[in-house]
Structures are given as C-alpha cells and as structure tokens.
Motif scaffolding. Structure first.
Motif, mmCIF file in Angstrom:
data_model
loop_
_atom_site.group_PDB
_atom_site.id
_atom_site.type_symbol
_atom_site.label_atom_id
_atom_site.label_comp_id
_atom_site.label_asym_id
_atom_site.label_seq_id
_atom_site.Cartn_x
_atom_site.Cartn_y
_atom_site.Cartn_z
ATOM 1 N N VAL A 56 -31.694 41.562 86.849
ATOM 2 C CA VAL A 56 -32.212 40.877 85.660
ATOM 3 C C VAL A 56 -31.293 39.715 85.293
ATOM 4 O O VAL A 56 -31.755 38.607 84.972
ATOM 5 C CB VAL A 56 -32.372 41.859 84.478
ATOM 6 C CG1 VAL A 56 -32.701 41.123 83.194
ATOM 7 C CG2 VAL A 56 -33.444 42.894 84.789
ATOM 8 N N ALA A 57 -29.989 39.932 85.356
ATOM 9 C CA ALA A 57 -29.025 38.862 85.032
ATOM 10 C C ALA A 57 -29.130 37.707 86.027
ATOM 11 O O ALA A 57 -29.104 36.538 85.622
ATOM 12 C CB ALA A 57 -27.610 39.428 85.022
ATOM 13 N N TYR A 58 -29.242 38.018 87.313
ATOM 14 C CA TYR A 58 -29.385 36.956 88.313
ATOM 15 C C TYR A 58 -30.665 36.164 88.105
ATOM 16 O O TYR A 58 -30.675 34.928 88.181
ATOM 17 C CB TYR A 58 -29.367 37.517 89.730
ATOM 18 C CG TYR A 58 -28.023 38.038 90.183
ATOM 19 C CD1 TYR A 58 -26.846 37.396 89.847
ATOM 20 C CD2 TYR A 58 -27.937 39.191 90.946
ATOM 21 C CE1 TYR A 58 -25.620 37.875 90.259
ATOM 22 C CE2 TYR A 58 -26.718 39.689 91.365
ATOM 23 C CZ TYR A 58 -25.561 39.019 91.015
ATOM 24 O OH TYR A 58 -24.354 39.510 91.433
ATOM 25 N N ARG A 59 -31.758 36.871 87.844
ATOM 26 C CA ARG A 59 -33.033 36.179 87.624
ATOM 27 C C ARG A 59 -32.961 35.297 86.389
ATOM 28 O O ARG A 59 -33.497 34.179 86.380
ATOM 29 C CB ARG A 59 -34.163 37.189 87.514
ATOM 30 C CG ARG A 59 -34.531 37.831 88.848
ATOM 31 C CD ARG A 59 -35.567 38.921 88.695
ATOM 32 N NE ARG A 59 -36.752 38.515 87.972
ATOM 33 C CZ ARG A 59 -37.875 38.062 88.540
ATOM 34 N NH1 ARG A 59 -37.943 37.959 89.845
ATOM 35 N NH2 ARG A 59 -38.905 37.724 87.789
ATOM 36 N N SER A 60 -32.314 35.747 85.356
ATOM 37 C CA SER A 60 -32.155 34.954 84.141
ATOM 38 C C SER A 60 -31.275 33.732 84.404
ATOM 39 O O SER A 60 -31.573 32.629 83.948
ATOM 40 C CB SER A 60 -31.555 35.813 83.042
ATOM 41 O OG SER A 60 -31.355 35.057 81.883
ATOM 42 N N GLN A 61 -30.194 33.936 85.131
ATOM 43 C CA GLN A 61 -29.249 32.867 85.445
ATOM 44 C C GLN A 61 -29.908 31.747 86.246
ATOM 45 O O GLN A 61 -29.602 30.579 86.039
ATOM 46 C CB GLN A 61 -28.077 33.442 86.230
ATOM 47 C CG GLN A 61 -27.035 32.443 86.647
ATOM 48 C CD GLN A 61 -25.922 33.104 87.462
ATOM 49 O OE1 GLN A 61 -25.930 34.303 87.670
ATOM 50 N NE2 GLN A 61 -24.991 32.305 87.912
ATOM 51 N N ASN A 109 -39.758 35.171 83.632
ATOM 52 C CA ASN A 109 -39.766 36.545 83.126
ATOM 53 C C ASN A 109 -38.773 37.374 83.945
ATOM 54 O O ASN A 109 -39.162 38.062 84.899
ATOM 55 C CB ASN A 109 -41.178 37.122 83.213
ATOM 56 C CG ASN A 109 -41.296 38.461 82.524
ATOM 57 O OD1 ASN A 109 -40.352 38.920 81.890
ATOM 58 N ND2 ASN A 109 -42.441 39.083 82.654
ATOM 59 N N PRO A 110 -37.492 37.330 83.597
ATOM 60 C CA PRO A 110 -36.491 38.027 84.413
ATOM 61 C C PRO A 110 -36.622 39.544 84.401
ATOM 62 O O PRO A 110 -36.142 40.218 85.310
ATOM 63 C CB PRO A 110 -35.159 37.590 83.813
ATOM 64 C CG PRO A 110 -35.470 37.105 82.461
ATOM 65 C CD PRO A 110 -36.894 36.614 82.484
ATOM 66 N N THR A 111 -37.281 40.122 83.410
ATOM 67 C CA THR A 111 -37.402 41.577 83.337
ATOM 68 C C THR A 111 -38.651 42.100 84.047
ATOM 69 O O THR A 111 -38.944 43.293 83.966
ATOM 70 C CB THR A 111 -37.416 42.041 81.873
ATOM 71 O OG1 THR A 111 -38.516 41.422 81.202
ATOM 72 C CG2 THR A 111 -36.116 41.702 81.171
ATOM 73 N N GLY A 169 -33.062 30.859 86.160
ATOM 74 C CA GLY A 169 -34.188 30.252 85.485
ATOM 75 C C GLY A 169 -35.531 30.936 85.658
ATOM 76 O O GLY A 169 -36.568 30.272 85.544
ATOM 77 N N SER A 170 -35.567 32.207 85.868
ATOM 78 C CA SER A 170 -36.833 32.918 85.987
ATOM 79 C C SER A 170 -37.560 32.911 84.647
ATOM 80 O O SER A 170 -36.949 33.046 83.592
ATOM 81 C CB SER A 170 -36.592 34.358 86.425
ATOM 82 O OG SER A 170 -37.795 35.083 86.418
#
Length: 82
Positions: free
Chosen positions: A40-45, A50-52, A47-48
């Motif tokens: 989740v942190a990588y996806r958020s970092q 919907n990282p969750t 620019g996803s």
C-alpha cells in the motif's frame, strides 16, 4: 513416572522436527497478513489512484496459501499414521 503427553505423542529423535514444529513453520511461511502495508505504501508513493485496492485480493491470497499449508500438513500426517 511417565508424562501424560508422551502417551499421546511418540518420542521424536533428536534433530528431527515434530509435527507441531512443521505446522508452525508452514503457517509462518504462508505469511498470513491482515493488511499488506508495504505494498500500500509503495502504491501510494508511486501515485496510484487507489493504493488500498490490493488489500482484499492480498488477504484472499494469503488465506488460501495458509489453508493450503494446513491441508497439506493434515494430509501428510494422515498418510504417515495410516
């Protein structure tokens, strides 16, 4: 005097893992995770939108791998005892 637990479980030779040790190892290897925070942190970092979104599939995948590990242990234990 004989220990009550020794009547139920036969002695395991030194250097050999018991059935309980093997089940514990397989449960740890299957790595059941409630929330995969690193992904989740990588996806958020990166620019996803919907990282969750991966939380549901990740929980399902780890639950299936844990279930497969437990079934494998029970089948192998049943084959050895038969």
């Amino acid at each position: 005097m004989q220990n009550a637990g020794s009547r139920r479980y036969p002695a395991v030779p030194k250097g050999v893992a018991s059935d309980e040790m093997c089940v514990f190892l397989i449960l740890n290897i299957s790595s059941l995770q409630l929330i995969p925070m690193n992904v989740v942190a990588y996806r958020s970092q990166y620019g996803s939108v919907n990282p969750t979104a991966i939380v549901g599939p990740a929980i399902l995948a780890t639950a299936v791998s844990t279930l497969a590990g437990v079934i494998y242990c029970k089948v192998m234990d049943g084959m050895r005892r038969a």
